[in-house]
Design an enzyme around this catalytic site. Structure first.
Site, PDB file in Angstrom:
ATOM      1  N   ASP A  48       0.872  -1.175   0.000  1.00  0.00           N
ATOM      2  CA  ASP A  48       0.000   0.000   0.000  1.00  0.00           C
ATOM      3  C   ASP A  48       0.910   1.227   0.000  1.00  0.00           C
ATOM      4  OD1 ASP A  48      -2.363   1.642   0.394  1.00  0.00           O
ATOM      5  OD2 ASP A  48      -1.774   1.777   2.501  1.00  0.00           O
ATOM      6  N   ASP A  68      -0.108   5.027   0.811  1.00  0.00           N
ATOM      7  CA  ASP A  68      -0.323   6.062   1.830  1.00  0.00           C
ATOM      8  C   ASP A  68      -0.187   5.505   3.245  1.00  0.00           C
ATOM      9  OD1 ASP A  68      -0.887   7.506  -0.394  1.00  0.00           O
ATOM     10  OD2 ASP A  68      -3.035   7.710  -0.012  1.00  0.00           O
ATOM     11  N   ASP A  89      -1.469  -0.230   6.135  1.00  0.00           N
ATOM     12  CA  ASP A  89      -1.740   0.388   7.433  1.00  0.00           C
ATOM     13  C   ASP A  89      -3.207   0.331   7.821  1.00  0.00           C
ATOM     14  OD1 ASP A  89      -3.091   3.451   7.030  1.00  0.00           O
ATOM     15  OD2 ASP A  89      -2.190   2.521   5.281  1.00  0.00           O
TER      16      ASP A  89
END
Length: 268
Positions: free
Chosen positions: A18, A20, A191
């Protein structure tokens, strides 16, 4: 990293990241707000809205419904934007907007996977025009990102593919089919609990700086947990490079002048 099981015959391994708050310490979709404003694409009101969305994102307070509303808002906002102008702004301001926010731990992990012979794939809900240049400077091999509908060189506001939630996992499986990845021997990092389908698609899942929901899920499913805390620039700021060059030239000029004066004094 965990020890890999032996990949299936003829299949390779990959590492899916991922973007961001996993590779970078910010939101790629809103990191370019200032240059987009300067380029006339954004209004000050829309910048305030995206800043608020960014604050929610940084605090981990954006749930799935809020994220979906943000997606709809961004879709409306970009309708009519010139694609070539967006790409040019991203290219011109990439380092100042993104470079200082890259986690050193993520860069090291990407290098580790490459050294092990794995392909690195950046997977992001942000638009491809933003994600692809970032992935390029990171040395990623593939990109999975949101793709906006384009007509006559401008965004229509419609989305052809939204790389979010279960769609990420579907895209990962499709890419694995094309590239010959063994997902059971592959890795994934994120996250957010919204990426649970992506993490569940591979044999080695890691929660990076996880939100509370993902932290609980990681414990339940036995996923690893990592903490990335050191955002660092990948390249020296251009201003420092220019300044260093000027200082070097001035120093060289002073040295040459001193040597010439010394030679003259000796000759007289």
């Amino acid at each position: 990293m965990d020890e890999d099981p032996t990949p299936q015959d003829g299949l390779r391994e990959a590492a899916f990241f991922d973007l961001d708050k996993t590779i970078i310490a910010t939101s790629s979709a809103t990191a370019f707000s200032r240059p987009f404003l300067a380029g006339g694409l954004l209004t000050r009101r829309s910048v305030v809205r995206t800043a608020y969305a960014q604050l929610l994102y940084q605090l981990g307070g954006a749930d799935e419904d809020q994220t979906e509303r943000l997606r709809a808002q961004l879709s409306r906002m970009v309708a009519g934007w010139d694609v070539s102008q967006v790409s040019a702004i991203v290219a011109e301001t990439l380092h100042e907007s993104i470079d200082p926010t890259v986690y050193a731990e993520a860069v090291a992990l990407i290098a580790e996977h490459h050294d092990a012979g794995r392909d690195v794939v950046v997977v992001s809900a942000s638009g491809a025009e933003v994600v692809e240049p970032i992935a390029a400077i990171l040395g990623a091999d593939h990109v999975i990102a949101t793709r906006m509908n384009v007509l006559d060189g401008r965004y229509t506001g419609e989305i052809d593919f939204y790389a979010y939630g279960p769609n990420k996992a579907s895209a990962i499986r499709e890419l694995a089919e094309v590239e010959g990845f063994d997902l059971a021997a592959s890795y994934a990092y994120s996250d957010s609990v919204t990426d649970a389908p992506m993490l569940g698609a591979v044999g080695h899942a890691f929660a990076v700086n996880p939100d509370r929901a993902l932290r609980r899920l990681a414990v339940e499913r036995g996923w690893g947990t990592l903490s990335f805390v050191r955002p660092v620039p990948l390249f020296p700021p251009r201003a420092r490079i220019v300044t260093a060059g000027v200082v070097t030239l001035v120093a060289a000029g002073v040295l040459v002048t001193w040597l010439l004066l010394r030679r003259r004094r000796r000759s007289t």
